[in-house]
Design a protein around this motif. Structure first.
Motif, short mmCIF file in Angstrom:
data_model
loop_
_atom_site.label_atom_id
_atom_site.label_comp_id
_atom_site.label_asym_id
_atom_site.label_seq_id
_atom_site.Cartn_x
_atom_site.Cartn_y
_atom_site.Cartn_z
N ARG A 50 0.85 -1.19 0.00
CA ARG A 50 0.00 0.00 0.00
C ARG A 50 0.89 1.24 0.00
N GLY A 51 0.58 2.17 -0.88
CA GLY A 51 1.36 3.39 -0.94
C GLY A 51 1.29 4.03 -2.30
N ARG A 52 2.35 4.76 -2.64
CA ARG A 52 2.37 5.51 -3.91
C ARG A 52 3.64 5.23 -4.69
N LEU A 53 3.49 5.29 -5.99
CA LEU A 53 4.64 5.23 -6.88
C LEU A 53 5.15 6.67 -7.05
N VAL A 54 6.29 6.95 -6.47
CA VAL A 54 6.82 8.32 -6.46
C VAL A 54 7.61 8.63 -7.72
N ARG A 55 8.37 7.65 -8.18
CA ARG A 55 9.22 7.87 -9.36
C ARG A 55 9.29 6.60 -10.18
N LEU A 56 9.23 6.73 -11.51
CA LEU A 56 9.37 5.59 -12.40
C LEU A 56 10.19 6.03 -13.60
N ASP A 57 11.44 5.54 -13.68
CA ASP A 57 12.36 5.90 -14.76
C ASP A 57 12.63 4.65 -15.60
N CYS A 58 12.12 4.65 -16.81
CA CYS A 58 12.25 3.48 -17.69
C CYS A 58 13.23 3.75 -18.83
N GLY A 59 13.97 4.84 -18.78
CA GLY A 59 14.84 5.22 -19.88
C GLY A 59 15.88 4.18 -20.23
N ALA A 60 16.60 3.68 -19.24
CA ALA A 60 17.64 2.69 -19.50
C ALA A 60 17.05 1.39 -20.03
N ALA A 61 15.90 1.03 -19.51
CA ALA A 61 15.24 -0.20 -19.97
C ALA A 61 14.83 -0.08 -21.43
N ARG A 62 14.31 1.08 -21.81
CA ARG A 62 13.89 1.27 -23.21
C ARG A 62 15.08 1.24 -24.16
N ALA A 63 16.24 1.66 -23.67
CA ALA A 63 17.43 1.72 -24.53
C ALA A 63 18.17 0.40 -24.61
N HIS A 64 17.76 -0.57 -23.80
CA HIS A 64 18.47 -1.85 -23.76
C HIS A 64 18.29 -2.60 -25.08
N ALA A 65 19.34 -3.30 -25.49
CA ALA A 65 19.32 -4.04 -26.76
C ALA A 65 18.18 -5.06 -26.78
N GLY A 66 17.44 -5.05 -27.88
CA GLY A 66 16.36 -6.01 -28.07
C GLY A 66 15.03 -5.59 -27.51
N VAL A 67 14.99 -4.48 -26.79
CA VAL A 67 13.73 -4.02 -26.21
C VAL A 67 12.93 -3.23 -27.24
N HIS A 68 11.67 -3.60 -27.42
CA HIS A 68 10.80 -2.91 -28.37
C HIS A 68 9.94 -1.84 -27.70
N ALA A 69 9.62 -2.04 -26.43
CA ALA A 69 8.80 -1.04 -25.73
C ALA A 69 8.83 -1.32 -24.24
N VAL A 70 8.64 -0.26 -23.47
CA VAL A 70 8.36 -0.36 -22.04
C VAL A 70 7.10 0.47 -21.82
N LEU A 71 6.01 -0.19 -21.52
CA LEU A 71 4.71 0.47 -21.40
C LEU A 71 4.35 0.68 -19.94
N THR A 72 3.70 1.82 -19.66
CA THR A 72 3.30 2.17 -18.30
C THR A 72 1.83 2.57 -18.28
N ALA A 73 1.36 2.94 -17.11
CA ALA A 73 -0.04 3.37 -16.96
C ALA A 73 -0.33 4.59 -17.83
N ASP A 74 0.66 5.47 -18.01
CA ASP A 74 0.45 6.65 -18.86
C ASP A 74 0.18 6.24 -20.31
N ASP A 75 0.90 5.24 -20.78
CA ASP A 75 0.68 4.77 -22.15
C ASP A 75 -0.71 4.17 -22.31
N ALA A 76 -1.13 3.40 -21.31
CA ALA A 76 -2.47 2.81 -21.37
C ALA A 76 -3.54 3.89 -21.38
N ALA A 77 -3.33 4.94 -20.57
CA ALA A 77 -4.28 6.04 -20.53
C ALA A 77 -4.32 6.78 -21.87
N ASP A 78 -3.14 6.97 -22.48
CA ASP A 78 -3.09 7.65 -23.78
C ASP A 78 -3.87 6.89 -24.84
#
Length: 770
Positions: A50-78
């Motif tokens: 129980r609590g809050r997500l204060v920070r979510l940084d997916c930049g390094a994950a998106r840049a990793h070799a072989g990664v096509h996407a890193v999707l979050t709640a913001d993407d789903a809302a969009d």
């Protein structure tokens, strides 16, 4: 009435037709046939309850070799796809404020239970996705969790800020005033505080799914699930399209037990991602991930009171239940309400009332698991009866027999929602007592005592509603097709997830049409085959779907016979797979026609086809008597089940080998929960039993030879006379085993004991009375 009280059920046929592919590794499961261009998904999950997500940084994950996407709640809302379809319909009979607890596909700001998915990594390989998952930087702010359902105090933090408390729904059933008055007038009132553990389904095949878009542009889901048509409807609702625009397939499934009956967040996310990226996306849960993300089960606690008059007749029953539904409510959380009538049991208790509170907690949602409300209901009444017998000095079995509904009282409307159409409860119980040698127990108990062991015997008379649901019985459909090659194709609306439905329905067709098994083709789990279907659940396979197939076979044969008569211009008889024309005068055979020849003359595209359906007027009520005998080593606390007897009335028994398998499997699952299974959380909401190192599963050494028999009282609800068997074993086992354990402990002075009966808890209970 047919009574088969042998030590094991007779076998009418050898083996199951589907087992060959299962044991030779040729089964086709969801993960066995992935497309070449498939992408792999992994989920980043919240480490707090129980609590809050204060920070979510997916930049390094998106840049990793072989990664096509890193999707979050913001993407789903969009994309307008942030939330799952909400099927909860909360109601509060206490005039409290219902909570709208819609579940996000990916959680954004608020975290409501451990393991909520907050990001989805999609890569060219599973390893690349796992590596990128480690590169996500997330910061959470944790808060104190809500109280568990066992302690729903008013000062508990709220799971949902929009609510005034954590009660998701509340229902009052029965005449509480009449019950209270009857209890006040009773000669004796027994009170039971019960706590039925929260557990996990633990299917052999963990959840896994493939989302993709087919050549027609339809979003598709292939998944290890039990209800393809229900899944299709939920996917369509999530995406905002029609059901015709969605295709769902469920191939071979390695166990489900109710848990795999609905659309999970991961399933929805896969279909969304596949449409977004234009490539198939696959995900498979690890066992540890299953502990965090699979729906949990049971989690029911409360207080019950049973009144007896001076002669031992039941006068009234009052039950107050708290049902843990986790952080999010859905229709799949409310099974205790539909199956509440099982609390009445097989007994003629005139006044019954119940109050159910469905409680939000900071845990995973709860959903169906084998029996779903039925084992809990039986547990309450059967534990009460044994406690009442001890308190009043009565024999537990005699007390039951005295209060049973008798056959001459059928049909019987119970004091709580159920209306039994037929049954011979005394006959079933008498058969079980004989098979278990109940009256010889005292000698066996003395023999155990001489060896320093505590011996106990316990029973349960389970009854359940099947082929429902109770308040809105559902139909099932089937399509039977005679093909040009002479094969008969069966497309049922049901879904087999290990029960042997393929065997049962193929045998039915083989016997009805008098043809070889090799001539029958069985297909299921594909929403393109039929308009709808019930899938699997509620012990409805034989009761409803089997009846639909039976009617379809009769209809096909009737239409085929009429067509053969038209083609051959003669009266026709049918036998051994052939239509035979006969002379009206001599009745001599003139001409024969096979199924293949008949279809070739029919000029019907795709073969000779009939669609059938069956909608019962009411549910059925399988019932039984289970008797369990245990020995306890007081030095170690280990419980050994030394004998287990189950006698069931499942109506007409169509396949005794399948009935025995279903009963054995259900009993083992009840034993597993009684003796060890439990999901433990600490005060911060962390799961302490999140692997098989800490979550005690039953093993072969825990299970005794299970002796089974049937008493057949056919129902008139369906043309087969069947009542259903899929959940019967579990419904009786949970109470029977715990009653036996408490009976053994009572001989050492322990007055009350709740599950699980693992060695430490049993040993500790014995130390406390020394």
């Amino acid at each position: 009435m047919d009574i088969n009280a042998d030590q094991s059920l007779d076998k009418t046929a050898a083996g199951r037709s589907e087992d060959r592919r299962f044991i030779t590794g040729t089964g086709q499961y969801t993960g066995d046939t992935l497309p070449d261009n498939v992408l792999f998904a992994e989920f980043y999950r919240a480490p707090i309850a129980r609590g809050r997500l204060v920070r979510l940084d997916c930049g390094a994950a998106r840049a990793h070799a072989g990664v096509h996407a890193v999707l979050t709640a913001d993407d789903a809302a969009d994309d307008g796809l942030a939330f799952m379809p909400w099927t909860g319909t909360p109601k509060r009979d206490d005039a409290g404020v219902p909570i709208q607890s819609q579940k996000p596909v990916l959680s954004g700001d608020l975290i409501r239970h451990l393991g909520e998915p907050v990001a989805m990594v999609i890569a060219e390989s599973k390893q690349a996705a796992c590596d990128a998952l480690e590169m996500i930087i997330a910061q959470f702010s944790g808060d104190k969790i809500a109280a568990l359902a066992t302690d729903p105090n008013l000062d508990s933090p709220l799971v949902w800020d929009s609510g005034t408390d954590n009660i998701a729904a509340m229902h009052m059933v029965g005449d509480k005033a009449a019950v209270d008055a009857a209890l006040d007038a009773s000669a004796h009132v027994t009170t039971l505080e019960f706590d039925i553990s929260r557990i996990l389904a633990c299917p052999m095949e963990m959840r896994n799914s493939l989302g993709y878009v087919d050549d027609a542009g339809r979003p598709c889901l292939r998944t290890s699930g039990q209800s393809p048509f229900a899944l299709r409807n939920e996917v369509a609702s999530y995406l905002g399209v029609t059901t015709a625009d969605v295709h769902v397939t469920t191939p071979d499934v390695g166990g489900s037990f109710g848990m795999k009956g609905g659309l999970f967040r991961e399933d929805a996310a896969l279909v969304w991602a596949a449409r977004r990226l234009g490539q198939p996306v696959y995900w498979a849960a690890s066992r540890s991930e299953s502990f965090l993300s699979d729906d949990h089960a049971r989690g029911v606690c409360g207080t019950a009171r049973l009144g007896l008059d001076g002669d031992g007749n039941f006068s009234a029953l009052d039950v107050d239940l708290n049902v843990d539904v986790g952080a999010y409510l859905s229709r799949r959380s409310m099974g205790m309400l539909n199956n509440l009538g099982g609390i009445a049991g097989q007994y003629r208790t005139p006044h019954i009332a119940a109050q159910l509170k469905f409680i939000h907690t900071n845990t995973v949602s709860t959903a169906p698991y084998r029996g779903f409300g039925r084992p809990e209901a039986t547990y309450i009444i059967e534990r009460l009866i044994e406690k009442a017998a001890r308190e009043t000095g009565r024999d537990k079995m005699a007390l039951r027999l005295q209060n049973l509904i008798t056959p001459d009282m059928m049909p019987y409307k119970t004091g709580l929602t159920f209306n039994y159409d037929c049954g011979d409860f005394p006959q079933v119980m008498t058969a079980a007592l004989a098979l278990a040698d109940y009256h010889g127990f005292a000698k066996r108990q003395a023999d155990s005592a001489a060896r320093g062991r505590l011996r106990g015997i316990g029973a349960a008379n389970p009854i359940e509603v099947a082929g429902g649901p109770l308040r809105q019985v559902k139909k099932d459909i089937a399509r039977i097709t005679a093909r040009a090659d002479g094969c008969i194709v069966i497309d049922p609306g049901l879904m087999s997830v290990g029960q042997g439905h393929e065997t049962a329905l193929k045998r039915m067709a083989q016997e009805r049409l008098q043809i070889a098994a090799s001539q029958i083709v069985y297909r299921h789990g594909d929403t393109d085959l039929l308009a709808s279907g019930r899938g699997n659940g509620g012990s409805a396979a034989t009761v409803v779907a089997g009846a639909a197939v039976s009617l379809g076979l009769d209809q096909l044969l009737a239409e085929a016979t009429a067509l053969a008569a038209e083609i051959m211009q003669s009266p026709v008889s049918y036998a051994d797979g052939y239509f035979t024309a006969r002379s009206p005068d001599t009745l001599d055979a003139r001409q024969t026609m096979s199924w293949a020849e008949l279809v070739s003359h029919s000029n019907q595209l795709g073969g000779l086809r009939v669609d059938s359906e069956f909608l019962p007027d009411a549910p059925t009520y399988p019932n039984g008597c289970h008797i369990c005998e245990v020995e306890i080593d007081p030095k170690t606390g280990r419980v050994e089940i030394v004998d287990y007897v189950g006698v069931e009335d499942v109506g007409t028994v169509l396949n005794r080998d399948l009935v025995e398998g279903q009963m054995q499997g259900g009993i083992v699952q009840g034993i597993g929960q009684a003796l060890g299974e439990i999901l433990h959380y600490d005060v911060s909401g962390q799961l302490l039993s999140g692997s098989f190192m800490d979550y005690q599963m039953p093993i072969a050494a825990d299970i005794p030879p299970i002796r089974l028999a049937t008493v057949t009282v056919p129902t008139k609800v369906n043309p087969l006379g069947a009542k259903g068997v899929g959940e019967a074993g579990t419904v009786g086992a949970l109470a029977a085993v715990m009653n036996a354990v408490e009976d053994a402990l009572a001989s050492a002075g322990v007055t009350h004991f709740e599950m699980p009966a693992n060695p430490y808890r049993v040993w500790n209970a014995l130390q406390l009375v020394k």
